[in-house]
Design an enzyme around this catalytic site. Structure first.
Site, PDB file in Angstrom:
ATOM      1  N   LYS A  76      10.272  -4.685  54.704  1.00 61.86           N
ATOM      2  CA  LYS A  76      10.722  -5.277  53.436  1.00 61.86           C
ATOM      3  C   LYS A  76      10.578  -6.794  53.526  1.00 61.86           C
ATOM      4  O   LYS A  76      10.861  -7.386  54.569  1.00 61.86           O
ATOM      5  CB  LYS A  76      12.179  -4.879  53.166  1.00 61.86           C
ATOM      6  N   SER A 151      16.815  -2.388  45.330  1.00 65.35           N
ATOM      7  CA  SER A 151      15.803  -3.402  45.439  1.00 65.35           C
ATOM      8  C   SER A 151      14.669  -3.072  46.400  1.00 65.35           C
ATOM      9  O   SER A 151      13.611  -3.711  46.327  1.00 65.35           O
ATOM     10  CB  SER A 151      16.449  -4.712  45.884  1.00 65.35           C
ATOM     11  N   SER A 175      20.561  -0.335  47.674  1.00 64.57           N
ATOM     12  CA  SER A 175      19.124  -0.638  47.654  1.00 64.57           C
ATOM     13  C   SER A 175      18.243   0.111  48.632  1.00 64.57           C
ATOM     14  O   SER A 175      17.019  -0.002  48.554  1.00 64.57           O
ATOM     15  CB  SER A 175      18.907  -2.130  47.862  1.00 64.57           C
TER      16      SER A 175
HETATM   17  N1  GLN Z   1      21.394  -2.903  42.535  1.00 67.37           N
HETATM   18  C1  GLN Z   1      22.388  -3.691  43.201  1.00 67.37           C
HETATM   19  C2  GLN Z   1      22.284  -5.133  42.808  1.00 67.37           C
HETATM   20  O1  GLN Z   1      21.496  -5.429  41.969  1.00 67.37           O
HETATM   21  C3  GLN Z   1      22.289  -3.526  44.690  1.00 67.37           C
HETATM   22  C4  GLN Z   1      21.142  -4.228  45.266  1.00 67.37           C
HETATM   23  C5  GLN Z   1      21.073  -4.096  46.757  1.00 67.37           C
HETATM   24  O2  GLN Z   1      21.622  -3.167  47.337  1.00 67.37           O
HETATM   25  N2  GLN Z   1      20.419  -5.065  47.370  1.00 67.37           N
HETATM   26  O3  GLN Z   1      22.953  -5.963  43.290  1.00 67.37           O
END
Ligand code: GLN
Length: 482
Positions: A76, A151, A175
């Site tokens: 990532k 994400s 995410s």
């Molecule tokens: N969807 C969540 C956010 O927008 C979690 C994102 C994540 O786990 N990095 O913060």
């Protein structure tokens, strides 16, 4: 070969049926062919990947190979990797070449794994659809009209489309698990503190945790064995004995008590998801498990609590991007203050700005007690609910997401709807407990569905055991979109 498990790839490498150089070249070729369609990778660096493959081939020839030696892993783009462009999905870091390796990258390098490329992601990991990336959205390989989740959307897409045998992700509110569910793969967020956050670009430090994403639970064990471990450079890293996360894979599930939180089986879950979860639970009963209804009364507050705490921490963490230290700087400005303003105005996208504003607001004098402190208190109550529940059950199961993957553009104009994608996942970040998602079938428009499995602190081996036993009797994890 593109469908092979990590164990199968490793066996072929040690039997010299294929070299890491060949394997890496095959995946690079496939990425070059398919990435223009999916946009799963931000950076490919053939030269650097092949150099690592050559090192791996030497390790194999010298009899020094471990289970991941020579295996390509998609990283990532939140992990700093020496010599690699490391963008975190943001214009702010769109020219940042990292001078050092993150703890996670170091561990993969030591294991002889090959970095096959840096995957696309929501900007600074803020998002649930990969649409906030400066580098454009990622397509769901099961249906190009659908989002891959976020994400870690690039990571999930890469594994599902077989552009990489496995990938890393990070999970602050869901995410790893949400994109895994939406792309039909397996992913685990370990207990907070097991994986080093050193060199992992910070979003919300008390919630961020890295973990592996792969086709199966068995593959996840091999990745987790490499990723976890104490790192003195991360002040919240845990000092524990090393464990083999695959040690319990073969254990039968007789007598396993699965808790089903009534709050998670309430309104909000779509019918296709509900029926896939029911079928998966039937499978677990056949495997000898029993289900018990439990209650997590404060869990429904997870999203509001998360959206106070995560932005608060983000607003502090992102203050370092000022045009001086890293990456992007505005081209023209009148003085220092103007340079800061313009750099941040131009370098950050809309969602990141929204989080910085919310975070600064909830931390401000006069609102701190009402929002930030209140949210911290609720965080504690949510954790207590889970601790209490584990007196009645060993693991907790439910849906990973309320619906299958939504369409690109469907929620990007409505942040609240987007935030609700993590309604079942964010509690595990607030509590720090391990949780994973495994594929359990297909729903509306033939899009994948994930089962969420949550456990008490340090129960990773147990989660993976439960996931593996299910995968031995089902084949959802073996399906691929192309
Ligand atoms: N969807 C969540 C956010 O927008 C979690 C994102 C994540 O786990 N990095 O913060």
């Amino acid at each position: 070969m593109f469908n092979d498990s990590l164990k199968q790839l490793s066996d072929q490498l040690s039997a010299k049926k294929i070299s890491s150089t060949e394997l890496t070249s095959d995946f690079l070729r496939r990425i070059k062919q398919l990435n223009p369609e999916y946009n799963a990778f931000i950076t490919i660096n053939e030269e650097m990947s092949l150099a690592q493959a050559q090192t791996a081939d030497k390790m194999i020839a010298a009899g020094q190979a471990g289970p991941l030696t020579g295996i390509p892993i998609a990283q990532k783009d939140i992990f700093c990797a020496k010599g690699w462009l490391t963008t975190c999905g943001s214009k702010m870091l769109s020219n940042f070449i990292s001078p050092y390796d993150a703890g996670v990258i170091e561990r993969f390098n030591q294991a002889g794994a090959v970095n096959i490329g840096k995957t696309n992601m929501d900007e600074f990991a803020m998002g649930s659809s990969n649409e906030t990336s400066f580098f454009g959205s990622v397509k769901n390989p099961w249906d190009p009209a659908a989002v891959p989740g976020g994400s870690s959307g690039g990571a999930a897409c890469a594994v599902a489309a077989r552009l990489a045998p496995a990938a890393t992700g990070t999970d602050t509110g869901g995410s790893i698990r949400q994109p895994a569910a939406l792309c039909g793969i397996s992913g685990i967020k370990p207990t907070y503190g097991l994986v080093s956050r050193y060199g992992m670009i910070a979003f919300a430090s008390s919630l961020d945790q890295a973990g592996p994403m792969a086709k199966s639970a068995e593959d996840l064990t091999l990745l987790l064995n490499v990723m976890t471990g104490f790192d003195a450079r991360d002040s919240t890293s845990l000092q524990r004995e090393t464990e083999d996360y695959g040690r319990d894979l073969q254990k039968p599930l007789n007598g396993l008590r699965i808790g089903l939180p009534k709050e998670y089986f309430a309104a909000g879950m779509s019918n296709d998801v509900a029926s896939a979860v029911d079928k998966a639970l039937d499978e677990y009963r056949k495997l000898g498990a029993q289900t018990v209804e439990i209650s997590l009364p404060n869990a429904p507050l997870s999203i509001p609590v998360y959206y106070v705490l995560a932005p608060a921490e983000a607003s502090s963490n992102l203050s370092r991007f000022d045009g001086v230290r890293y990456g992007y700087r505005a081209e023209s400005y009148s003085d220092l203050a103007d340079m800061y303003r313009k750099t941040r105005a131009q370098g950050f996208g809309a969602e990141v700005k929204r989080r910085i504003l919310i975070g600064t607001y909830v931390l401000s004098h006069g609102y701190y007690d009402a929002y930030y402190i209140k949210a911290q208190k609720l965080r504690r109550l949510i954790a207590q609910d889970f601790t209490d529940a584990y007196r009645q059950c060993d693991l907790i199961m439910g849906p990973t997401t309320p619906t299958v993957a939504f369409n690109l553009g469907e929620k990007s104009g409505d942040p609240i709807q987007m935030y609700l994608s993590d309604i079942y996942t964010s509690a595990a970040n607030l509590t720090g407990m391990p949780a994973m998602s495994i594929p359990i079938g297909f729903g509306d428009k033939n899009r994948p569905i994930g089962l969420h499995i949550i456990g008490n602190y340090f129960k990773e081996a147990h989660l993976l055991n439960a996931a593996h036993q299910y995968q031995l009797v089902t084949n959802w994890h073996l399906q691929s979109p192309i």
